[in-house]
Design an enzyme around this catalytic site. Structure first.
Site, PDB file in Angstrom:
ATOM      1  N   ASP A 116     -27.145  13.951 -38.569  1.00 10.71           N
ATOM      2  CA  ASP A 116     -27.234  13.300 -39.873  1.00 10.71           C
ATOM      3  C   ASP A 116     -27.944  14.193 -40.886  1.00 10.71           C
ATOM      4  O   ASP A 116     -28.018  13.866 -42.074  1.00 10.71           O
ATOM      5  CB  ASP A 116     -27.926  11.940 -39.770  1.00 10.71           C
ATOM      6  CG  ASP A 116     -29.358  12.023 -39.273  1.00 10.71           C
ATOM      7  OD1 ASP A 116     -29.812  13.118 -38.892  1.00 10.71           O
ATOM      8  OD2 ASP A 116     -30.046  10.974 -39.262  1.00 10.71           O
ATOM      9  N   SER A 117     -28.434  15.347 -40.422  1.00 10.51           N
ATOM     10  CA  SER A 117     -28.953  16.361 -41.344  1.00 10.51           C
ATOM     11  C   SER A 117     -27.860  16.843 -42.291  1.00 10.51           C
ATOM     12  O   SER A 117     -28.154  17.521 -43.289  1.00 10.51           O
ATOM     13  CB  SER A 117     -29.531  17.543 -40.566  1.00 10.51           C
ATOM     14  OG  SER A 117     -28.647  17.973 -39.544  1.00 10.51           O
TER      15      SER A 117
ATOM     16  N   ASP B  81     -24.634  11.949 -34.292  1.00 10.18           N
ATOM     17  CA  ASP B  81     -25.874  11.306 -34.718  1.00 10.18           C
ATOM     18  C   ASP B  81     -25.573   9.968 -35.403  1.00 10.18           C
ATOM     19  O   ASP B  81     -24.861   9.952 -36.424  1.00 10.18           O
ATOM     20  CB  ASP B  81     -26.588  12.228 -35.711  1.00 10.18           C
ATOM     21  CG  ASP B  81     -28.075  12.347 -35.441  1.00 10.18           C
ATOM     22  OD1 ASP B  81     -28.593  11.551 -34.650  1.00 10.18           O
ATOM     23  OD2 ASP B  81     -28.703  13.235 -36.036  1.00 10.18           O
TER      24      ASP B  81
ATOM     25  N   LYS C  99     -26.398  10.234 -30.463  1.00 15.95           N
ATOM     26  CA  LYS C  99     -27.850  10.370 -30.511  1.00 15.95           C
ATOM     27  C   LYS C  99     -28.409   9.315 -31.440  1.00 15.95           C
ATOM     28  O   LYS C  99     -27.823   9.020 -32.486  1.00 15.95           O
ATOM     29  CB  LYS C  99     -28.266  11.761 -31.007  1.00 15.95           C
ATOM     30  CG  LYS C  99     -29.790  11.968 -31.029  1.00 15.95           C
ATOM     31  CD  LYS C  99     -30.167  13.388 -31.410  1.00 15.95           C
ATOM     32  CE  LYS C  99     -30.111  13.622 -32.899  1.00 15.95           C
ATOM     33  NZ  LYS C  99     -31.143  12.855 -33.650  1.00 15.95           N
TER      34      LYS C  99
ATOM     35  N   GLU D 261     -32.380   7.823 -33.073  1.00  8.39           N
ATOM     36  CA  GLU D 261     -33.770   8.196 -33.270  1.00  8.39           C
ATOM     37  C   GLU D 261     -34.717   7.051 -32.933  1.00  8.39           C
ATOM     38  O   GLU D 261     -34.374   5.876 -33.044  1.00  8.39           O
ATOM     39  CB  GLU D 261     -34.009   8.593 -34.736  1.00  8.39           C
ATOM     40  CG  GLU D 261     -33.374   9.905 -35.131  1.00  8.39           C
ATOM     41  CD  GLU D 261     -33.789  10.321 -36.536  1.00  8.39           C
ATOM     42  OE1 GLU D 261     -34.715   9.708 -37.102  1.00  8.39           O
ATOM     43  OE2 GLU D 261     -33.188  11.276 -37.064  1.00  8.39           O
TER      44      GLU D 261
ATOM     45  N   GLU E 238     -39.070  16.571 -31.633  1.00  6.03           N
ATOM     46  CA  GLU E 238     -39.111  17.266 -32.919  1.00  6.03           C
ATOM     47  C   GLU E 238     -40.522  17.323 -33.484  1.00  6.03           C
ATOM     48  O   GLU E 238     -41.208  16.300 -33.598  1.00  6.03           O
ATOM     49  CB  GLU E 238     -38.172  16.596 -33.933  1.00  6.03           C
ATOM     50  CG  GLU E 238     -38.171  17.302 -35.284  1.00  6.03           C
ATOM     51  CD  GLU E 238     -37.073  16.851 -36.229  1.00  6.03           C
ATOM     52  OE1 GLU E 238     -37.024  17.361 -37.363  1.00  6.03           O
ATOM     53  OE2 GLU E 238     -36.261  15.986 -35.823  1.00  6.03           O
TER      54      GLU E 238
END
Length: 361
Positions: free
Chosen positions: A90-91, A129, A159, A161, A229
């Site tokens: 999602d970056s 993501d 993925k 978070e 991270e």
């Protein structure tokens, strides 16, 4: 007709077919074989990197390589380099769409990136993501979104978070639905509203223990791996030792099972104030691609401006002198004298330029 006669006729037909020249094969069903654009070249078929391979590497203590990818070109480069895992992160919100955070990117936007990456990858494990707002409400929402990433996005896994109880429940539900899940703890960019910005985690005892405990909870939920991270190396080392699944570090030191970096960051691709603001301190730039791009674009602009591009070598499509003459006659017949003069002048100039450059075309 007897069965023997039918078989004999079919055998004869088959023998005839096998004597024909084999039809050319295409690596991509939607790409014409002969077009004015070359299209993608056939790639050497290799075995897909699966969760089984990832677990084997982890068992052998071989470092796992992960890079983010967002489109077809980046996916091809990542795959050609032999990277184990391509993460459609999602970056993309920041390095592709130009946002200041990852929060604005939507499921539909992420699926576009996923499909593009899936077309370019032949070997790497594909992980998508889940974007902010697509899995937090309920387990059902999380499963539905994850299903879309596999069915519509072509991903192998997803993925998500965080490690709050609701995220753990969501991870477990997705795994139980038959979808592999990668967890993510430490600095979780989707939680910057709570964290107060992009701040490293695990810098005190309570925070460090939370990182380890959350990673363990994600493992218990069935995650196959966990991203760590922006945490201190001792904290990452402790989490890696405590877990039976691989850890993937990003700004977490050298003691994780593998490493991940953002494609644009590691290539030094984007040279402008916005990207300088968001490029993390932990990222090593393995190239200065942005400088190469800027130089190439400047040279292109200069050559178009001074008329040196395109020259004969980049004007490959020819028309015979006889056809030029007939073309000019047709233009004149239509009363397009100016167009005929322009075409005649162009033909003369290209002929002279080709002779000067030794062209035989």
């Amino acid at each position: 007709m007897s069965l023997f006669a039918v078989l004999r006729r079919n055998t004869t037909a088959l023998r005839f077919i096998t004597t024909l020249s084999p039809l050319p094969t295409k690596p991509y069903s939607n790409i014409p074989l002969n077009t004015v654009y070359g299209g993608p070249k056939p790639q050497t078929p290799t075995q897909r990197f699966t969760l089984s391979h990832l677990r084997q590497k982890h068992k052998r203590r071989e470092p796992i390589t992960v890079v983010t990818g967002y489109d077809y070109p980046s996916a091809v480069h990542i795959d050609e380099a032999g990277i184990d895992v391509c993460l459609v992160g999602d970056s993309a919100a920041m390095v592709v769409h130009g946002h200041d955070t990852t929060l604005p990117v939507t499921v539909d936007e992420m699926l576009v990136h996923c499909r593009a990456v899936a077309r370019g990858v032949r070997r790497a494990l594909l992980v998508g993501d889940l974007p902010f707002g697509s899995y937090e409400s309920a387990s059902g929402q999380a499963v539905d979104t994850a299903v879309r990433f596999l069915k519509e996005g072509g991903m192998d896994a997803i993925k998500l978070e965080g490690g709050s109880p609701s995220r753990i429940t969501a991870a477990k539900a997705i795994v139980e639905a038959g979808i592999a899940v990668m967890g993510h703890v430490g600095l979780t960019p989707q939680a910057i509203s709570v964290l107060g910005g992009f701040r490293p985690q695990g810098k005190n005892v309570a925070s460090a223990m939370k990182v380890v405990e959350t990673a363990l909870a994600l493992q218990d939920a069935g995650c196959f791996s966990v991203v760590l991270e922006c945490v201190p190396p001792p904290v990452a080392a402790a989490a890696t030792s405590a877990l039976k699944i691989p850890t993937i570090g990003i700004g977490a030191g050298p003691f994780c099972s593998g490493q991940v970096l953002v494609y644009h960051d590691l290539l030094g691709m984007m040279q402008h104030p916005h990207h300088a603001k968001v490029t993390p301190k932990f990222c090593k730039q393995y190239g200065q691609v942005g400088e190469v791009i800027n130089k190439a674009l400047s040279e292109y602009k200069e050559e178009v401006t001074n008329g040196s591009f395109p020259g004969p070598s980049h004007s490959p499509y020819k028309i015979s002198p006889a056809d030029v003459t007939n073309f000019l006659n047709e233009l004149q017949r239509m009363g397009l004298e100016t167009a005929a003069d322009a075409a005649a002048e162009a033909a003369v100039k290209m002929e002279k330029a080709g002779s000067t450059n030794g062209s035989d075309d």
